[in-house]
Write a protein that holds these residues in place. Structure first.
Motif, PDB file in Angstrom:
ATOM      1  N   GLY A   1      63.470 103.959  42.251  1.00  0.00           N
ATOM      2  CA  GLY A   1      62.525 104.193  43.341  1.00  0.00           C
ATOM      3  C   GLY A   1      61.716 102.977  43.712  1.00  0.00           C
ATOM      4  N   GLU A   2      61.041 103.064  44.854  1.00  0.00           N
ATOM      5  CA  GLU A   2      60.137 102.058  45.408  1.00  0.00           C
ATOM      6  C   GLU A   2      60.824 100.709  45.645  1.00  0.00           C
ATOM      7  OE1 GLU A   2      55.791 102.700  44.999  1.00  0.00           O
ATOM      8  OE2 GLU A   2      56.327 102.830  42.868  1.00  0.00           O
ATOM      9  N   THR A   3      62.126 100.784  45.937  1.00  0.00           N
ATOM     10  CA  THR A   3      62.851  99.563  46.255  1.00  0.00           C
ATOM     11  C   THR A   3      62.255  98.877  47.484  1.00  0.00           C
ATOM     12  OG1 THR A   3      64.892 100.464  45.328  1.00  0.00           O
ATOM     13  CG2 THR A   3      65.102  98.613  46.836  1.00  0.00           C
ATOM     14  N   GLY A   4      62.000  99.662  48.520  1.00  0.00           N
ATOM     15  CA  GLY A   4      61.444  99.082  49.739  1.00  0.00           C
ATOM     16  C   GLY A   4      60.104  98.422  49.508  1.00  0.00           C
ATOM     17  N   ARG A   5      59.258  99.046  48.676  1.00  0.00           N
ATOM     18  CA  ARG A   5      57.940  98.452  48.422  1.00  0.00           C
ATOM     19  C   ARG A   5      58.085  97.135  47.665  1.00  0.00           C
ATOM     20  NH1 ARG A   5      52.486 101.745  46.731  1.00  0.00           N
ATOM     21  NH2 ARG A   5      51.040 100.041  47.199  1.00  0.00           N
TER      22      ARG A   5
ATOM     23  N   ARG B   1      53.871  95.801  35.615  1.00  0.00           N
ATOM     24  CA  ARG B   1      52.586  96.487  35.423  1.00  0.00           C
ATOM     25  C   ARG B   1      52.597  97.847  36.137  1.00  0.00           C
ATOM     26  NH1 ARG B   1      48.310  93.442  33.285  1.00  0.00           N
ATOM     27  NH2 ARG B   1      48.800  91.225  33.030  1.00  0.00           N
ATOM     28  N   VAL B   2      53.482  98.007  37.097  1.00  0.00           N
ATOM     29  CA  VAL B   2      53.620  99.282  37.814  1.00  0.00           C
ATOM     30  C   VAL B   2      54.567 100.215  37.061  1.00  0.00           C
ATOM     31  CG1 VAL B   2      54.338 100.398  39.961  1.00  0.00           C
ATOM     32  CG2 VAL B   2      53.174  98.177  40.029  1.00  0.00           C
ATOM     33  N   VAL B   3      55.748  99.716  36.699  1.00  0.00           N
ATOM     34  CA  VAL B   3      56.786 100.586  36.143  1.00  0.00           C
ATOM     35  C   VAL B   3      56.728 100.714  34.628  1.00  0.00           C
ATOM     36  CG1 VAL B   3      58.321 100.084  38.069  1.00  0.00           C
ATOM     37  CG2 VAL B   3      58.497  98.703  35.984  1.00  0.00           C
ATOM     38  N   ALA B   4      56.034  99.794  33.935  1.00  0.00           N
ATOM     39  CA  ALA B   4      55.976  99.839  32.469  1.00  0.00           C
ATOM     40  C   ALA B   4      54.639  99.295  31.980  1.00  0.00           C
ATOM     41  CB  ALA B   4      57.134  99.044  31.869  1.00  0.00           C
ATOM     42  N   ASP B   5      53.549  99.798  32.559  1.00  0.00           N
ATOM     43  CA  ASP B   5      52.228  99.280  32.222  1.00  0.00           C
ATOM     44  C   ASP B   5      51.927  99.512  30.743  1.00  0.00           C
ATOM     45  OD1 ASP B   5      49.872  97.986  32.836  1.00  0.00           O
ATOM     46  OD2 ASP B   5      48.808  99.820  33.381  1.00  0.00           O
ATOM     47  N   GLY B   6      51.303  98.511  30.114  1.00  0.00           N
ATOM     48  CA  GLY B   6      50.958  98.591  28.705  1.00  0.00           C
ATOM     49  C   GLY B   6      52.023  98.086  27.763  1.00  0.00           C
ATOM     50  N   THR B   7      53.212  97.776  28.284  1.00  0.00           N
ATOM     51  CA  THR B   7      54.277  97.215  27.451  1.00  0.00           C
ATOM     52  C   THR B   7      54.209  95.689  27.489  1.00  0.00           C
ATOM     53  OG1 THR B   7      55.938  97.041  29.207  1.00  0.00           O
ATOM     54  CG2 THR B   7      55.701  99.171  28.101  1.00  0.00           C
ATOM     55  N   GLU B   8      54.962  95.059  26.596  1.00  0.00           N
ATOM     56  CA  GLU B   8      54.943  93.593  26.566  1.00  0.00           C
ATOM     57  C   GLU B   8      55.431  92.981  27.875  1.00  0.00           C
ATOM     58  OE1 GLU B   8      57.740  91.499  26.499  1.00  0.00           O
ATOM     59  OE2 GLU B   8      59.346  92.939  26.103  1.00  0.00           O
ATOM     60  N   LYS B   9      56.343  93.666  28.566  1.00  0.00           N
ATOM     61  CA  LYS B   9      56.863  93.125  29.817  1.00  0.00           C
ATOM     62  C   LYS B   9      55.787  93.071  30.900  1.00  0.00           C
ATOM     63  CE  LYS B   9      61.552  94.822  28.885  1.00  0.00           C
ATOM     64  NZ  LYS B   9      62.641  95.726  29.327  1.00  0.00           N
ATOM     65  N   ALA B  10      54.853  94.004  30.842  1.00  0.00           N
ATOM     66  CA  ALA B  10      53.818  94.070  31.872  1.00  0.00           C
ATOM     67  C   ALA B  10      52.884  92.874  31.834  1.00  0.00           C
ATOM     68  CB  ALA B  10      53.020  95.360  31.712  1.00  0.00           C
ATOM     69  N   GLN B  11      52.818  92.175  30.707  1.00  0.00           N
ATOM     70  CA  GLN B  11      51.887  91.041  30.576  1.00  0.00           C
ATOM     71  C   GLN B  11      52.185  89.930  31.581  1.00  0.00           C
ATOM     72  OE1 GLN B  11      51.262  91.226  25.738  1.00  0.00           O
ATOM     73  NE2 GLN B  11      53.179  90.485  26.547  1.00  0.00           N
ATOM     74  N   TRP B  12      53.430  89.895  32.081  1.00  0.00           N
ATOM     75  CA  TRP B  12      53.832  88.862  33.049  1.00  0.00           C
ATOM     76  C   TRP B  12      53.723  89.338  34.504  1.00  0.00           C
ATOM     77  CZ3 TRP B  12      55.849  88.975  28.167  1.00  0.00           C
ATOM     78  CH2 TRP B  12      55.980  87.768  27.490  1.00  0.00           C
ATOM     79  N   GLY B  13      53.415  90.601  34.732  1.00  0.00           N
ATOM     80  CA  GLY B  13      53.410  91.147  36.081  1.00  0.00           C
ATOM     81  C   GLY B  13      52.411  90.450  36.992  1.00  0.00           C
ATOM     82  N   ILE B  14      52.740  90.367  38.288  1.00  0.00           N
ATOM     83  CA  ILE B  14      51.872  89.659  39.233  1.00  0.00           C
ATOM     84  C   ILE B  14      51.174  90.599  40.207  1.00  0.00           C
ATOM     85  CG2 ILE B  14      53.241  87.560  39.023  1.00  0.00           C
ATOM     86  CD1 ILE B  14      54.387  88.118  41.821  1.00  0.00           C
TER      87      ILE B  14
END
Length: 644
Positions: free
Chosen positions: A313-317, A612-625
């Motif tokens: 989901g949210e591909t367009g966004r 930070r949107v799809v996996a907030d709180g995980t290690e991957k989210a630390q790089w989200g912009i």
């Protein structure tokens, strides 16, 4: 994005050793000038003098102590005490509380400082195993030889020869003391002396990172230099009066005393090189067969890309947010096992949505294809991790079908695997560049047969040191790929240059000094100097290897890079605690600018857009912009306004 352990800016070099000098000077003055001005009353104020970065406030005088908070530059603090080595001050900060800070980044008031001796904890080197000895006050003073200490001020007493005993060590010194000193004492070393710059660095058994660690030295420690290697980049130092020797990396120390008196040692005088750790053997004879396919192209041109997660989901966004930055590439990782549950099965419905949404906005797409389905893996495979197929032809058929389905669309490139020099990305199997090249060669031939214009990107390696069987040094692995035919089977060379807590423009040799300016809590660049800590060193190292193997016409594709910021969600990624959102923004813009100007980089994909949107709180989210509500973080706004 999971990582394995990556121009020196000594803009305040004098400040870095001020703590040691001030400590020694205060002790000397308290002995030879028992005046009222030398009382045990500390200055009531100090000022944080970091260069635009916040200073960590810790619960103990040690670099690995818990961070209680961060102090902004130019903040006034109350100084209560100093550690025994003078490297730490106990301070009280309004709104935060009381704790310890690195003394190198606090400018004291005009009142003289008397030292309150506080034991400093001794951390273990390397983060585990038995602790290695840390060189204490006695060790460092016993080896430095006669020393001259000078202070300047309004009323100067006559120079007084004296000997001073500190923590059991005797130092010969000449003291010029003042009643009201206004500047830090000046120490003049009479023998060549290495003065430690980082908060902590390794002392090794020989001149190189391949030698074992025999101890560690802290910021301000002073050790007598007894020789240097022929290249001149490592110093041999005396560790104690018994004559035990260790080696320090020259770029991380300041040389005091007569540098021209340092003897250059011959090769015969150096310690014997250690036996290399065993790792996967590179066998050129096992190179893959030549496949019938067009020769590789040059890897396109530079582009601005970002990795996103758009499945579900949210591909367009995600596409609109990417286009909003003025970016023209987007990457999605694709797990083969999710699209081919049975042999011969293949479907790309949700991938078609990504390709179509990108086409509507003029954005090019990179798919990175990983993780074989169980039916394609070896008997008894480790199901707890992803891994490659036992037969490269099965993977080749899948990516060939992908190329055929999307030929002529916005899908312009396929990356063949991801971080194959890391054990859990390669099925916990032996890490072998020759085995990977058999997979890449088969995939290249299949993709080009179905869509000659589709660019094939080699799987990006994770920046790593040699740690068999868990990781293989990415430089060594890349050379193994070239020795097994890489130049013939890739249009672009994948890379994952990491940022950690090191600015984009800083090479690994200078990384330890650079991170000290930020009051760092993560010390990887100091404890184990290696290219993998540095974005720039990794990129330039790959380029050098490409030149050596005659592949300079290709471009490097950084299919992941970036800086985690705003605090660690996972303690394994503690460097995220050191990076503010503003630093993340500045370093990311700097990285894009460097890559664009180098002229040998293809599309560069920032990790990541929306975790930070799809996996907030995980290690991957630390790089989200973007935040978990899609609102832009400072790095997004900086990239949007960046010249392109």
């Amino acid at each position: 994005m999971v990582k394995v352990p990556r121009a020196m800016q000594f803009t305040a070099r004098g400040v870095r050793i001020a703590a040691l000098i001030l400590t020694l000077g205060s002790i000397l003055m308290s002995i030879v000038l028992p005046l009222a001005a030398q009382s045990q009353t500390l200055p009531t104020t100090g000022v944080v003098i970091t260069e635009g970065d916040r200073l960590n406030l810790r619960d103990a005088p040690a670099a690995d102590a818990q961070v209680l908070g961060k102090i902004e530059p130019q903040t006034q603090v109350e100084v209560l005490a100093a550690s025994d080595d003078g490297a730490w001050y106990q301070v009280t900060v309004a709104g935060i509380g009381t704790g310890w800070v690195s003394a190198a980044w606090v400018s004291l008031g005009s009142a003289p400082l008397s030292v309150l001796l506080v034991p400093t904890p001794t951390p273990a080197a390397g983060g585990g195993g038995a602790a290695v000895p840390r060189l204490g006050v006695a060790a460092r003073l016993a080896t430095t030889g006669p020393t001259t200490v000078t202070t300047t001020g309004a009323a100067t007493a006559a120079p007084t020869p004296t000997t001073v005993t500190v923590a059991g060590a005797t130092v010969e010194a000449t003291v010029e003391a003042t009643v009201a000193p206004t500047a830090a004492p000046v120490v003049t070393y009479n023998v060549p002396t290495a003065i430690i710059q980082p908060e902590r660095m390794n002392v090794r058994g020989g001149p190189g990172t391949g030698f074992p660690v025999v101890g560690s030295a802290g910021q301000g420690d002073a050790l007598e230099i007894t020789g240097m290697n022929p290249v001149g980049d490592w110093y041999r130092v005396a560790l104690n009066q018994a004559g035990d020797a260790g080696w320090l990396f020259g770029s991380l120390v300041q040389v005091g005393g007569p540098a021209d008196a340092i003897p250059t040692l011959s090769e015969a005088e150096l310690p014997a090189a250690p036996t290399p750790e065993p790792q996967a053997e590179v066998q050129a004879a096992s190179a893959p067969p030549v496949v019938a396919a067009p020769p590789p192209a040059g890897g396109g041109s530079f582009g601005y890309g970002v990795q996103a997660h758009m499945l579900g989901g949210e591909t367009g966004r995600a596409m609109d947010t990417t286009a909003g930055m003025g970016f023209n590439w987007i990457k999605q990782q694709v797990e083969w096992r999710l699209y081919a549950a049975d042999p011969g099965a293949m479907g790309f419905a949700d991938l078609s949505a990504i390709v179509n949404e990108a086409s509507a906005r003029g954005i090019s797409v990179l798919f990175s294809v990983v993780n074989a389905p169980g039916w394609a893996r070896e008997p008894g495979f480790d199901a707890s991790v992803g891994g490659p197929p036992v037969d490269p032809a099965t993977y080749a058929a899948f990516v060939g079908g992908m190329a055929r389905t999307f030929c002529g669309t916005s899908l312009k490139a396929i990356e063949v695997w991801n971080e194959q020099n890391l054990h859990y990305e390669w099925g916990n199997k032996p890490l072998d560049p020759a085995e990977y090249m058999r997979l890449l060669a088969a995939a290249y031939g299949s993709i080009k047969a179905e869509c000659p214009s589709m660019m094939v990107i080699s799987g990006a390696l994770t920046p790593a040191g040699s740690n068999p069987p868990f990781a293989m040094d990415d430089f060594a692995y890349l050379e193994g790929m070239y020795q097994n035919g890489l130049a013939n089977y890739a249009d672009g060379i994948g890379a994952h240059p990491s940022g950690y807590n090191v600015p984009a423009s800083v090479r690994f040799e200078e990384a330890c000094a650079a991170i000290q300016q930020s009051g760092n809590s993560f010390n990887g660049a100091c404890d184990t100097p290696h290219h993998s800590w540095s974005f720039r060193s990794t990129m330039e190292g790959y380029r050098n290897i490409m030149n050596v193997y005659g592949d300079s016409n290709k471009r490097i594709w950084p299919t992941e890079f970036g800086w985690a910021a705003g605090g660690a969600f996972d303690p394994r990624y503690a460097y995220a605690n050191d990076n503010s959102f503003e630093e993340q923004a500045a370093w990311t813009v700097e990285a894009y600018t460097m890559m664009r100007d180098w002229g040998w980089v293809g599309p560069a994909f920032l990790w990541n857009l929306n975790f930070r949107v799809v996996a907030d709180g995980t290690e991957k989210a630390q790089w989200g912009i973007v935040s978990n509500d899609w609102s832009p973080l400072p790095v997004y706004n900086a990239l949007k306004s960046m010249g392109k």
